[in-house]
Design a protein around this motif. Structure first.
Motif, mmCIF file in Angstrom:
data_model
loop_
_atom_site.group_PDB
_atom_site.id
_atom_site.type_symbol
_atom_site.label_atom_id
_atom_site.label_comp_id
_atom_site.label_asym_id
_atom_site.label_seq_id
_atom_site.Cartn_x
_atom_site.Cartn_y
_atom_site.Cartn_z
ATOM 1 N N TYR A 112 -0.661 2.556 2.655
ATOM 2 C CA TYR A 112 0.421 3.540 2.801
ATOM 3 C C TYR A 112 1.144 3.773 1.475
ATOM 4 C CZ TYR A 112 0.182 3.847 7.886
ATOM 5 O OH TYR A 112 -0.226 4.090 9.170
ATOM 6 N N GLN A 113 1.484 5.034 1.252
ATOM 7 C CA GLN A 113 2.239 5.437 0.065
ATOM 8 C C GLN A 113 3.417 6.321 0.493
ATOM 9 O OE1 GLN A 113 -0.194 7.007 -3.242
ATOM 10 N NE2 GLN A 113 -1.992 6.557 -1.993
ATOM 11 N N PRO A 114 4.531 6.236 -0.210
ATOM 12 C CA PRO A 114 5.655 7.121 0.116
ATOM 13 C C PRO A 114 5.288 8.577 -0.176
ATOM 14 C CG PRO A 114 6.343 5.310 -1.311
ATOM 15 C CD PRO A 114 4.856 5.300 -1.298
ATOM 16 N N TRP A 115 5.691 9.462 0.707
ATOM 17 C CA TRP A 115 5.464 10.890 0.477
ATOM 18 C C TRP A 115 6.545 11.433 -0.447
ATOM 19 C CZ3 TRP A 115 8.293 15.221 2.789
ATOM 20 C CH2 TRP A 115 7.777 16.462 2.387
ATOM 21 N N VAL A 116 6.116 12.023 -1.538
ATOM 22 C CA VAL A 116 7.025 12.674 -2.479
ATOM 23 C C VAL A 116 6.658 14.161 -2.500
ATOM 24 C CG1 VAL A 116 7.883 12.783 -4.841
ATOM 25 C CG2 VAL A 116 7.159 10.584 -3.870
ATOM 26 N N PRO A 117 7.563 15.049 -2.110
ATOM 27 C CA PRO A 117 7.215 16.470 -2.022
ATOM 28 C C PRO A 117 6.801 17.062 -3.369
ATOM 29 C CG PRO A 117 9.293 16.004 -0.902
ATOM 30 C CD PRO A 117 8.932 14.771 -1.672
ATOM 31 N N GLU A 118 5.877 18.019 -3.306
ATOM 32 C CA GLU A 118 5.488 18.857 -4.439
ATOM 33 C C GLU A 118 4.973 18.049 -5.632
ATOM 34 O OE1 GLU A 118 8.844 21.293 -5.301
ATOM 35 O OE2 GLU A 118 8.834 22.269 -3.335
ATOM 36 N N THR A 119 4.129 17.060 -5.339
ATOM 37 C CA THR A 119 3.534 16.290 -6.432
ATOM 38 C C THR A 119 2.050 16.612 -6.608
ATOM 39 O OG1 THR A 119 3.068 14.458 -4.925
ATOM 40 C CG2 THR A 119 5.143 14.369 -6.160
ATOM 41 N N ASP A 120 1.521 17.510 -5.778
ATOM 42 C CA ASP A 120 0.089 17.882 -5.822
ATOM 43 C C ASP A 120 -0.822 16.690 -5.581
ATOM 44 O OD1 ASP A 120 0.758 20.525 -6.394
ATOM 45 O OD2 ASP A 120 0.844 20.118 -8.541
ATOM 46 N N GLN A 121 -0.296 15.672 -4.922
ATOM 47 C CA GLN A 121 -1.084 14.471 -4.640
ATOM 48 C C GLN A 121 -1.953 14.651 -3.399
ATOM 49 O OE1 GLN A 121 1.357 10.977 -4.226
ATOM 50 N NE2 GLN A 121 -0.326 9.560 -4.608
ATOM 51 N N GLU A 160 0.534 18.721 2.794
ATOM 52 C CA GLU A 160 1.904 18.841 2.281
ATOM 53 C C GLU A 160 2.766 19.684 3.220
ATOM 54 O OE1 GLU A 160 3.675 17.690 -0.170
ATOM 55 O OE2 GLU A 160 2.234 16.648 -1.433
ATOM 56 N N ALA A 161 2.196 20.766 3.725
ATOM 57 C CA ALA A 161 2.945 21.658 4.605
ATOM 58 C C ALA A 161 3.338 20.944 5.901
ATOM 59 C CB ALA A 161 2.117 22.907 4.912
ATOM 60 N N VAL A 162 2.405 20.167 6.455
ATOM 61 C CA VAL A 162 2.711 19.450 7.696
ATOM 62 C C VAL A 162 3.753 18.366 7.451
ATOM 63 C CG1 VAL A 162 1.766 18.014 9.534
ATOM 64 C CG2 VAL A 162 0.451 19.955 8.682
ATOM 65 N N ASP A 170 14.294 6.773 6.386
ATOM 66 C CA ASP A 170 14.252 8.225 6.188
ATOM 67 C C ASP A 170 12.979 8.677 5.484
ATOM 68 O OD1 ASP A 170 16.759 8.425 7.335
ATOM 69 O OD2 ASP A 170 17.798 8.198 5.421
ATOM 70 N N ARG A 171 12.129 7.739 5.072
ATOM 71 C CA ARG A 171 10.927 8.098 4.320
ATOM 72 C C ARG A 171 9.723 8.231 5.232
ATOM 73 N NH1 ARG A 171 9.578 4.135 -0.358
ATOM 74 N NH2 ARG A 171 9.412 2.718 1.440
ATOM 75 N N GLN A 172 8.804 9.124 4.835
ATOM 76 C CA GLN A 172 7.504 9.184 5.466
ATOM 77 C C GLN A 172 6.492 8.492 4.547
ATOM 78 O OE1 GLN A 172 6.600 12.979 7.887
ATOM 79 N NE2 GLN A 172 7.694 13.742 6.099
ATOM 80 N N LEU A 173 5.661 7.649 5.148
ATOM 81 C CA LEU A 173 4.597 6.990 4.411
ATOM 82 C C LEU A 173 3.266 7.520 4.936
ATOM 83 C CD1 LEU A 173 5.885 3.290 4.557
ATOM 84 C CD2 LEU A 173 6.390 5.019 2.836
ATOM 85 N N TRP A 174 2.325 7.796 4.027
ATOM 86 C CA TRP A 174 1.048 8.361 4.438
ATOM 87 C C TRP A 174 -0.106 7.514 3.915
ATOM 88 C CZ3 TRP A 174 -2.546 9.611 0.746
ATOM 89 C CH2 TRP A 174 -2.076 9.753 -0.566
ATOM 90 N N ARG A 175 -1.252 7.681 4.550
ATOM 91 C CA ARG A 175 -2.492 7.061 4.085
ATOM 92 C C ARG A 175 -3.663 7.884 4.621
ATOM 93 N NH1 ARG A 175 -5.208 4.874 8.271
ATOM 94 N NH2 ARG A 175 -4.042 3.993 10.032
ATOM 95 N N PRO A 176 -4.820 7.809 3.987
ATOM 96 C CA PRO A 176 -6.002 8.456 4.563
ATOM 97 C C PRO A 176 -6.506 7.665 5.758
ATOM 98 C CG PRO A 176 -6.581 7.246 2.571
ATOM 99 C CD PRO A 176 -5.083 7.184 2.674
ATOM 100 N N LEU A 177 -7.132 8.342 6.700
ATOM 101 C CA LEU A 177 -7.765 7.660 7.815
ATOM 102 C C LEU A 177 -8.973 6.875 7.318
ATOM 103 C CD1 LEU A 177 -7.637 10.313 10.686
ATOM 104 C CD2 LEU A 177 -6.072 8.402 10.266
ATOM 105 N N VAL A 178 -9.258 5.757 7.976
ATOM 106 C CA VAL A 178 -10.349 4.873 7.564
ATOM 107 C C VAL A 178 -11.250 4.640 8.770
ATOM 108 C CG1 VAL A 178 -10.957 2.621 6.633
ATOM 109 C CG2 VAL A 178 -8.848 3.752 5.858
ATOM 110 N N ARG A 179 -12.504 4.945 8.643
ATOM 111 C CA ARG A 179 -13.456 4.721 9.726
ATOM 112 C C ARG A 179 -13.966 3.284 9.683
ATOM 113 N NH1 ARG A 179 -16.587 8.365 12.597
ATOM 114 N NH2 ARG A 179 -15.956 10.029 11.161
ATOM 115 N N SER A 180 -13.985 2.612 10.858
ATOM 116 C CA SER A 180 -14.452 1.228 10.893
ATOM 117 C C SER A 180 -15.970 1.175 11.017
ATOM 118 C CB SER A 180 -13.806 0.502 12.079
ATOM 119 O OG SER A 180 -14.251 1.048 13.286
#
Length: 232
Positions: free
Chosen positions: A170-179, A185-187, A222-232
């Motif tokens: 998980y990583q903190p979501w920072v708006p408008e970083t093109d990450q 980003e929109a969602v 107040d923060r959103q944390l995101w990560r990519p989905l991982v297939r087992s």
């Protein structure tokens, strides 16, 4: 909290008798107690010349007869009963057996088949179930305590974890970083707005939208944390 066995060999996890009494009667009893004690406390604070919220103490202290206390106690008891109804409505009753997990939250029933389950763990007061693509198929506050829940899942052969197995991703979501991709980003932006508005249903729907785009999200204050989905 308690667990019991059904003829289908399911372990049912719900409130214990004491826990149920506490949830159903506790808020109303607390309301009555506050109604009885608050005027006396307010009058004491006024006599002590306690300056903070002075107008509040004056209003509360004006409840100086038995019938006024009775009316206030009735109002607070009703409010407490409504709180109890909401607690029960939002909490989840579990039935765990070797084939599936059934999770009843109010009128909503979620059934998760054993082959779908890749991880089960507690996160704070919430039970979380992840599927084999690390998507969150269930998240909710159970009626039972963590100990009986863990024992039930382990006894029926589910992959119980001590915590989120993907916590490090998980990583903190920072708006408008093109990450992240533009759609993601929109969602996340829309979900941040829903969280600010306390629109939990909308935030949950946007969480599902993110998973369809290949990402998981969770909240840390107040923060959103995101990560990519991982297939087992």
């Amino acid at each position: 909290m308690s667990g019991e066995s059904s003829p289908r060999q399911a372990t049912v996890l719900t409130y214990s008798p004491f826990g149920r009494a506490l949830v159903l009667l506790g808020p109303a009893a607390l309301g009555v107690l506050v109604a009885a004690l608050a005027p006396m406390l307010a009058r004491w604070l006024m006599k002590a010349h306690f300056p903070v919220l002075g107008i509040v103490w004056k209003v509360v202290g004006s409840v100086d007869s038995w019938w006024k206390v009775g009316v206030q106690a009735a109002i607070l008891a009703v409010l407490g009963a409504l709180v109890s109804v909401e607690i029960v409505r939002r909490s989840t009753r579990l039935a765990v057996d070797p084939a599936e997990v059934r999770l009843q939250t109010g009128d909503q029933l979620v059934t998760v088949a054993r082959p779908q389950v890749d991880a089960v763990f507690m996160q704070g007061d919430c039970l979380v179930i992840l599927d084999r693509e690390s998507r969150q198929v269930f998240r909710g506050e159970p009626q039972a305590e963590a100990g009986p829940i863990e024992r039930a899942f382990r006894e029926h052969g589910y992959p119980w974890r001590d915590g989120d197995p993907f916590d490090d991703l998980y990583q903190p979501w920072v708006p408008e970083t093109d990450q992240l991709p533009v759609a993601v980003e929109a969602v996340l932006s829309a979900r941040a707005m829903a969280l600010r508005k306390k629109a939990s249903s909308e935030a949950g729907e946007l969480r599902d939208s993110l998973e369809k785009l290949g990402y998981a999200v969770r909240d840390d204050g107040d923060r959103q944390l995101w990560r990519p989905l991982v297939r087992s």
